[in-house]
Design a protein around this motif. Structure first.
Motif, PDB file in Angstrom:
ATOM      1  N   LEU A 209       0.605  -0.896   0.022  1.00 56.92           N
ATOM      2  CA  LEU A 209       0.357  -0.051   0.145  1.00 56.92           C
ATOM      3  C   LEU A 209       0.680   1.508   0.303  1.00 56.92           C
ATOM      4  O   LEU A 209       1.548   1.023   0.731  1.00 56.92           O
ATOM      5  CB  LEU A 209      -0.778  -0.380   1.330  1.00 56.92           C
ATOM      6  N   TYR A 210       0.324   2.206  -0.921  1.00 60.36           N
ATOM      7  CA  TYR A 210       0.715   3.317  -0.690  1.00 60.36           C
ATOM      8  C   TYR A 210       0.205   4.448  -0.615  1.00 60.36           C
ATOM      9  O   TYR A 210      -0.835   4.588  -1.950  1.00 60.36           O
ATOM     10  CB  TYR A 210       1.898   3.721  -2.531  1.00 60.36           C
ATOM     11  N   LEU A 211       0.235   5.548   0.051  1.00 60.77           N
ATOM     12  CA  LEU A 211      -0.622   6.301   0.001  1.00 60.77           C
ATOM     13  C   LEU A 211       0.398   7.574   0.108  1.00 60.77           C
ATOM     14  O   LEU A 211       1.058   8.500   0.854  1.00 60.77           O
ATOM     15  CB  LEU A 211      -1.920   7.033   0.614  1.00 60.77           C
ATOM     16  N   ARG A 212       0.142   8.711  -0.463  1.00 61.83           N
ATOM     17  CA  ARG A 212       0.758   9.987  -0.964  1.00 61.83           C
ATOM     18  C   ARG A 212      -0.360  11.319  -0.761  1.00 61.83           C
ATOM     19  O   ARG A 212      -1.125  11.499  -1.463  1.00 61.83           O
ATOM     20  CB  ARG A 212       1.245  10.208  -1.791  1.00 61.83           C
ATOM     21  N   VAL A 213      -0.578  11.833   0.107  1.00 61.10           N
ATOM     22  CA  VAL A 213      -1.651  13.087   0.491  1.00 61.10           C
ATOM     23  C   VAL A 213      -1.226  14.161   0.710  1.00 61.10           C
ATOM     24  O   VAL A 213       0.059  14.565   1.223  1.00 61.10           O
ATOM     25  CB  VAL A 213      -2.586  12.436   2.140  1.00 61.10           C
ATOM     26  N   GLU A 214      -1.778  14.640  -0.531  1.00 63.82           N
ATOM     27  CA  GLU A 214      -1.183  16.309  -1.352  1.00 63.82           C
ATOM     28  C   GLU A 214      -1.857  16.970  -0.025  1.00 63.82           C
ATOM     29  O   GLU A 214      -3.465  17.090  -0.886  1.00 63.82           O
ATOM     30  CB  GLU A 214      -0.961  16.295  -2.567  1.00 63.82           C
ATOM     31  N   TYR A 215      -1.878  18.633   0.288  1.00 60.68           N
ATOM     32  CA  TYR A 215      -2.598  19.147   0.777  1.00 60.68           C
ATOM     33  C   TYR A 215      -2.380  20.441  -0.281  1.00 60.68           C
ATOM     34  O   TYR A 215      -2.160  19.436  -1.192  1.00 60.68           O
ATOM     35  CB  TYR A 215      -2.076  19.794   2.685  1.00 60.68           C
ATOM     36  N   ASN A 216      -3.635  21.796   0.344  1.00 57.08           N
ATOM     37  CA  ASN A 216      -3.099  22.916  -0.119  1.00 57.08           C
ATOM     38  C   ASN A 216      -2.319  23.541  -0.351  1.00 57.08           C
ATOM     39  O   ASN A 216      -2.892  24.846  -1.217  1.00 57.08           O
ATOM     40  CB  ASN A 216      -4.840  23.282  -0.010  1.00 57.08           C
ATOM     41  N   ASP A 217      -1.491  23.401   0.560  1.00 59.17           N
ATOM     42  CA  ASP A 217      -0.816  24.277   0.726  1.00 59.17           C
ATOM     43  C   ASP A 217       0.797  24.128   1.161  1.00 59.17           C
ATOM     44  O   ASP A 217       1.143  22.477   1.451  1.00 59.17           O
ATOM     45  CB  ASP A 217      -1.352  25.852   1.890  1.00 59.17           C
ATOM     46  N   SER A 218       1.517  24.782   1.174  1.00 60.11           N
ATOM     47  CA  SER A 218       3.275  24.180   2.357  1.00 60.11           C
ATOM     48  C   SER A 218       2.901  24.656   3.473  1.00 60.11           C
ATOM     49  O   SER A 218       4.556  24.027   3.657  1.00 60.11           O
ATOM     50  CB  SER A 218       3.689  25.014   1.620  1.00 60.11           C
ATOM     51  N   GLU A 219       1.748  24.845   4.265  1.00 59.14           N
ATOM     52  CA  GLU A 219       2.315  24.530   6.035  1.00 59.14           C
ATOM     53  C   GLU A 219       1.939  23.260   6.513  1.00 59.14           C
ATOM     54  O   GLU A 219       1.668  23.002   7.529  1.00 59.14           O
ATOM     55  CB  GLU A 219       1.388  26.395   5.987  1.00 59.14           C
ATOM     56  N   THR A 220       0.576  23.044   6.450  1.00 59.68           N
ATOM     57  CA  THR A 220      -0.020  21.213   6.619  1.00 59.68           C
ATOM     58  C   THR A 220       0.811  20.399   6.845  1.00 59.68           C
ATOM     59  O   THR A 220       1.482  19.978   5.823  1.00 59.68           O
ATOM     60  CB  THR A 220      -1.311  21.780   5.574  1.00 59.68           C
ATOM     61  N   ILE A 221       0.467  19.890   8.010  1.00 56.72           N
ATOM     62  CA  ILE A 221       0.895  18.959   8.154  1.00 56.72           C
ATOM     63  C   ILE A 221      -0.238  17.672   9.375  1.00 56.72           C
ATOM     64  O   ILE A 221      -0.123  18.640  10.185  1.00 56.72           O
ATOM     65  CB  ILE A 221       2.218  18.687   8.990  1.00 56.72           C
ATOM     66  N   LEU A 222      -0.375  16.766   8.809  1.00 55.39           N
ATOM     67  CA  LEU A 222      -1.678  15.910   9.393  1.00 55.39           C
ATOM     68  C   LEU A 222      -0.550  14.754  10.330  1.00 55.39           C
ATOM     69  O   LEU A 222      -1.120  14.254  11.470  1.00 55.39           O
ATOM     70  CB  LEU A 222      -2.536  15.653   8.938  1.00 55.39           C
TER      71      LEU A 222
END
Length: 296
Positions: A209-222
Motif C-alpha cells: 500500500l502506498y498513499l501520498r496525501v497532497e495538501y492545499n498549501d505548504s504549511e499543513t502537516i497532519l
C-alpha cells in the motif's frame, strides 16, 4: 509546491529487510517489543538505485561498488559542473537525489549542504516478528588448508509487515528546485524499487500500500499516518499476506476531518492487500470523498 505526507507499507517473507552490521547482519530489531526495524537510509537507497537504473544522475552512489571522493562522482556523471565553483542551480538541476533528499557535498574547498524536502522516519513492523537463523557454507575455500569452504550465518524474518512514514516539504522543495515530475518519479520508485532490486537477502519483499496525501498549501502537516492504522492478523503469527488485513477506518476518519485541507490522494494498492473500514472494502469506496489518483 504543496506539502505531502506519505504512508508506505510493504511486507517481507523469509527475507532480511535491513541487516545490522553491528549484529552480524541480523535484521534490525526492537527486541523489547519484538518489532522489526528498517532505517530511512535503506528506503532511500532503494529509491536512488531505482532512479539510477532509469537513467537519472545520482550523487549519493558508488563507483564500481567502491566508495570514492565526491569529485570523482561528479567526473563520472559527466555533468557540466565546475568543482572549483559549484553553483547551487547547476548542482540541483543535475542531480535528482539532491533535489529530493538533499546532501552534503564535501568538495575540497567548496563544501555545499542541502536539506532535502523529502524525508522518512524509520520503518517498523506492525506485527511481532520472529527471526530465523541458519548456517550457510561457501563452496570456495578460504585458504589451502580449508577445503570445505567458509562457514557463516544467515538471518531472516519469518514475516514482517513494515510501515514507513514520510513527508514532502513544499517550502524546502523551493530551495532544492524540486519539480512536480520529480515527485512522480519518487512515487514510481517507492512502488517499484523493492521487488525490482531484490538480492538474495531481499527476495520475498513486496509493496502492499502506498498513499501520498497532497495538501492545499505548504504549511499543513497532519502527522504520522501509521498512528491511525492497525494490522488485523487473522491468525497468530502470520506468515503471508493472505493471513492479514489492514484496518484503515481510523485513518479515513482522520482524513475526512481534514478534507478541506487535502487536494489529492495518490495511491497504490496491491491486489492481495485486504483493506478494512468496518468491513472489507476497496480503497476507492473507503476514500470516495476525496480526489483519488491511482498510481501504477
Amino acid at each position: 509546491m504543496n506539502n505531502s505526507e506519505i504512508l508506505f507499507l510493504y511486507d517481507a517473507k523469509m527475507a532480511n529487510p535491513n541487516g545490522d552490521p553491528d549484529e552480524e547482519n541480523r535484521p534490525r530489531m526492537d527486541y523489547e517489543r519484538e518489532i522489526n526495524l528498517v532505517s530511512d537510509l535503506r528506503l532511500k537507497r532503494y529509491i536512488r538505485d531505482y532512479l539510477e537504473n532509469k537513467g537519472e544522475r545520482i550523487f549519493v552512489t558508488k563507483l564500481e561498488d567502491k566508495s570514492v571522493k565526491p569529485e570523482k562522482i561528479i567526473d563520472k556523471l559527466k555533468v557540466d559542473l565546475n568543482k572549483n565553483k559549484l553553483e547551487k542551480e547547476d548542482i540541483l538541476n543535475a542531480l535528482i537525489d539532491v533535489r529530493l533528499f538533499g546532501a552534503t557535498m564535501p568538495i575540497e574547498g567548496n563544501t555545499r549542504t542541502f536539506t532535502g524536502p523529502v524525508q522518512f522516519n524509520w520503518g517498523y513492523s506492525l506485527n511481532k516478528v520472529e527471526l530465523v537463523e541458519a548456517a550457510i557454507t561457501s563452496h570456495f575455500s578460504t585458504d589451502e588448508k580449508n577445503n570445505q569452504g567458509a562457514m557463516g550465518r544467515d538471518y531472516r524474518v519469518k514475516y514482517s509487515f513494515i510501515a514507513f512514514s514520510g513527508v514532502i516539504s513544499g517550502n524546502r522543495a523551493n530551495h532544492t528546485l524540486l519539480k512536480e515530475e520529480d515527485i512522480k518519479k519518487l512515487d514510481a520508485a517507492i512502488i517499484k524499487a523493492i521487488p525490482q532490486l531484490a538480492t538474495r537477502s531481499k527476495v520475498g519483499q513486496y509493496p502492499r500500500l502506498y498513499l501520498r496525501v497532497e495538501y492545499n498549501d505548504s504549511e499543513t502537516i497532519l502527522g504520522d499516518m501509521r498512528s491511525f492504522i492497525k494490522l488485523d492478523e487473522k491468525i497468530d503469527n502470520p506468515r503471508d499476506i493472505s493471513e492479514v488485513a489492514l484496518d484503515i477506518s481510523n485513518l479515513k476518519e482522520h482524513l475526512v476531518k481534514n478534507i478541506e485541507r487535502i487536494k489529492n490522494i495518490y495511491y497504490y494498492v496491491d491486489h492481495q492487500m485486504k483493506l478494512i473500514d468496518g468491513e472489507e472494502k476497496e480503497i476507492v469506496e473507503i476514500f470516495k470523498a476525496f480526489d483519488l489518483i491511482e498510481l501504477r
